[in-house]
Motif scaffolding. Structure first.
Motif, PDB file in Angstrom:
ATOM      1  N   UNK A 167       0.847  -1.179   0.000  1.00  0.00           N
ATOM      2  CA  UNK A 167       0.000   0.000   0.000  1.00  0.00           C
ATOM      3  C   UNK A 167       0.893   1.243   0.000  1.00  0.00           C
ATOM      4  N   UNK A 168       0.581   2.171  -0.875  1.00  0.00           N
ATOM      5  CA  UNK A 168       1.311   3.436  -0.924  1.00  0.00           C
ATOM      6  C   UNK A 168       0.565   4.459  -0.079  1.00  0.00           C
ATOM      7  N   UNK A 169       1.197   4.810   1.044  1.00  0.00           N
ATOM      8  CA  UNK A 169       0.599   5.781   1.969  1.00  0.00           C
ATOM      9  C   UNK A 169       1.518   7.004   2.042  1.00  0.00           C
ATOM     10  N   UNK A 170       0.890   8.170   1.971  1.00  0.00           N
ATOM     11  CA  UNK A 170       1.626   9.423   2.090  1.00  0.00           C
ATOM     12  C   UNK A 170       1.009  10.266   3.183  1.00  0.00           C
ATOM     13  N   UNK A 171       1.825  11.141   3.729  1.00  0.00           N
ATOM     14  CA  UNK A 171       1.271  12.172   4.599  1.00  0.00           C
ATOM     15  C   UNK A 171       1.246  13.475   3.807  1.00  0.00           C
ATOM     16  N   UNK A 172       0.283  14.310   4.139  1.00  0.00           N
ATOM     17  CA  UNK A 172       0.212  15.665   3.613  1.00  0.00           C
ATOM     18  C   UNK A 172       0.214  16.559   4.842  1.00  0.00           C
ATOM     19  N   UNK A 173       1.408  17.023   5.249  1.00  0.00           N
ATOM     20  CA  UNK A 173       1.515  17.787   6.489  1.00  0.00           C
ATOM     21  C   UNK A 173       1.306  19.282   6.271  1.00  0.00           C
ATOM     22  N   UNK A 174       0.779  19.931   7.280  1.00  0.00           N
ATOM     23  CA  UNK A 174       0.614  21.373   7.230  1.00  0.00           C
ATOM     24  C   UNK A 174      -0.128  21.865   8.453  1.00  0.00           C
ATOM     25  N   UNK A 175      -0.257  23.167   8.540  1.00  0.00           N
ATOM     26  CA  UNK A 175      -1.024  23.765   9.624  1.00  0.00           C
ATOM     27  C   UNK A 175      -2.499  23.817   9.246  1.00  0.00           C
ATOM     28  N   UNK A 176      -2.773  24.054   7.963  1.00  0.00           N
ATOM     29  CA  UNK A 176      -4.141  24.051   7.419  1.00  0.00           C
ATOM     30  C   UNK A 176      -5.072  24.962   8.217  1.00  0.00           C
ATOM     31  N   UNK A 177      -4.648  26.206   8.335  1.00  0.00           N
ATOM     32  CA  UNK A 177      -5.390  27.179   9.137  1.00  0.00           C
ATOM     33  C   UNK A 177      -5.807  28.369   8.286  1.00  0.00           C
ATOM     34  N   UNK A 178      -6.835  28.225   7.455  1.00  0.00           N
ATOM     35  CA  UNK A 178      -7.671  27.049   7.226  1.00  0.00           C
ATOM     36  C   UNK A 178      -7.213  26.251   6.004  1.00  0.00           C
ATOM     37  N   UNK A 179      -7.898  25.144   5.771  1.00  0.00           N
ATOM     38  CA  UNK A 179      -7.702  24.282   4.614  1.00  0.00           C
ATOM     39  C   UNK A 179      -8.280  25.011   3.405  1.00  0.00           C
ATOM     40  N   UNK A 180      -7.481  25.184   2.354  1.00  0.00           N
ATOM     41  CA  UNK A 180      -7.907  25.987   1.203  1.00  0.00           C
ATOM     42  C   UNK A 180      -8.175  25.121  -0.029  1.00  0.00           C
ATOM     43  N   UNK A 181      -8.648  25.770  -1.087  1.00  0.00           N
ATOM     44  CA  UNK A 181      -8.852  25.068  -2.358  1.00  0.00           C
ATOM     45  C   UNK A 181      -7.526  24.558  -2.904  1.00  0.00           C
ATOM     46  N   UNK A 182      -6.438  25.234  -2.578  1.00  0.00           N
ATOM     47  CA  UNK A 182      -5.119  24.754  -2.986  1.00  0.00           C
ATOM     48  C   UNK A 182      -4.764  23.444  -2.311  1.00  0.00           C
ATOM     49  N   UNK A 183      -5.014  23.357  -1.009  1.00  0.00           N
ATOM     50  CA  UNK A 183      -4.783  22.103  -0.282  1.00  0.00           C
ATOM     51  C   UNK A 183      -5.671  20.996  -0.843  1.00  0.00           C
ATOM     52  N   UNK A 184      -6.928  21.327  -1.077  1.00  0.00           N
ATOM     53  CA  UNK A 184      -7.892  20.357  -1.600  1.00  0.00           C
ATOM     54  C   UNK A 184      -7.414  19.805  -2.944  1.00  0.00           C
ATOM     55  N   UNK A 185      -6.898  20.682  -3.790  1.00  0.00           N
ATOM     56  CA  UNK A 185      -6.392  20.275  -5.102  1.00  0.00           C
ATOM     57  C   UNK A 185      -5.219  19.311  -4.970  1.00  0.00           C
ATOM     58  N   UNK A 186      -4.306  19.597  -4.049  1.00  0.00           N
ATOM     59  CA  UNK A 186      -3.146  18.724  -3.848  1.00  0.00           C
ATOM     60  C   UNK A 186      -3.609  17.337  -3.414  1.00  0.00           C
ATOM     61  N   UNK A 187      -4.538  17.263  -2.474  1.00  0.00           N
ATOM     62  CA  UNK A 187      -5.039  15.971  -2.001  1.00  0.00           C
ATOM     63  C   UNK A 187      -5.718  15.220  -3.139  1.00  0.00           C
ATOM     64  N   UNK A 188      -6.565  15.887  -3.869  1.00  0.00           N
ATOM     65  CA  UNK A 188      -7.286  15.254  -4.991  1.00  0.00           C
ATOM     66  C   UNK A 188      -6.308  14.677  -6.010  1.00  0.00           C
ATOM     67  N   UNK A 189      -5.300  15.438  -6.349  1.00  0.00           N
ATOM     68  CA  UNK A 189      -4.329  14.979  -7.340  1.00  0.00           C
ATOM     69  C   UNK A 189      -3.462  13.851  -6.788  1.00  0.00           C
ATOM     70  N   UNK A 190      -3.094  13.935  -5.503  1.00  0.00           N
ATOM     71  CA  UNK A 190      -2.260  12.896  -4.902  1.00  0.00           C
ATOM     72  C   UNK A 190      -3.008  11.562  -4.804  1.00  0.00           C
ATOM     73  N   UNK A 191      -4.318  11.628  -4.647  1.00  0.00           N
ATOM     74  CA  UNK A 191      -5.112  10.390  -4.581  1.00  0.00           C
ATOM     75  C   UNK A 191      -5.071   9.608  -5.888  1.00  0.00           C
TER      76      UNK A 191
END
Length: 150
Positions: free
Chosen positions: A1-25
């Motif tokens: 299984x390929x597992x990654x972390x996406x670390x950050x403060x996420x204060x708040x979680x933005x559309x940019x963060x959302x895009x990174x997660x979507x693409x990484x999936x």
């Protein structure tokens, strides 16, 4: 299984963060969004609220987990058995910083970092700017993912 972390403060979680997660999936089996506790940063939202907001956003996505952490990122990655770190970069300045950290993380822990370039229309979006807009009661709906309840 390929597992990654996406670390950050996420204060708040933005559309940019959302895009990174979507693409990484598209190339990871699982992503652990690690919300780092940074004593040096003054945050807008308490850690519990950030965990709740992001967890609710991904409640129907079993491949996403949201976990707070208060350690070195490589130690957090090891604790969740992740072999990769995913990071988004908006600027050359971001790239230079992330390259240095990636080299250190690889040397210390053998963990590879995958850098995803921000989509051009999102390069201006940052949590810092969104926090400032929130502070002045401005509409931030175009800067946060649909479904993120603030």
């Amino acid at each position: 299984m390929k597992r990654a972390i996406f670390p950050g403060t996420f204060d708040p979680f933005t559309v940019g963060h959302f895009s990174v997660v979507k693409r990484a999936l598209t190339f990871m089996d699982e992503i652990v969004i690690g919300i780092g506790i940074n004593e040096n940063k003054k945050t807008y939202f308490p850690i519990e609220k950030r965990v709740e907001m992001i967890s609710n956003l991904y409640k129907d996505e079993p491949r996403i987990k949201v976990v707070p952490y208060n350690s070195l990122t490589i130690d957090f990655a090891n604790s969740v058995d992740a072999k990769f770190i995913v990071r988004g970069i908006r600027t050359v300045k971001d790239f230079e910083y992330e390259e240095t950290i990636a080299d250190i993380n690889r040397q210390l822990a053998g963990i590879e970092t995958i850098l995803l370039f921000t989509e051009p229309e999102l390069t201006c979006v940052s949590s810092t700017i969104v926090r400032e807009l929130l502070h002045y009661n401005k509409d931030i709906s175009c800067f946060i993912p649909k479904g993120l309840e603030i």
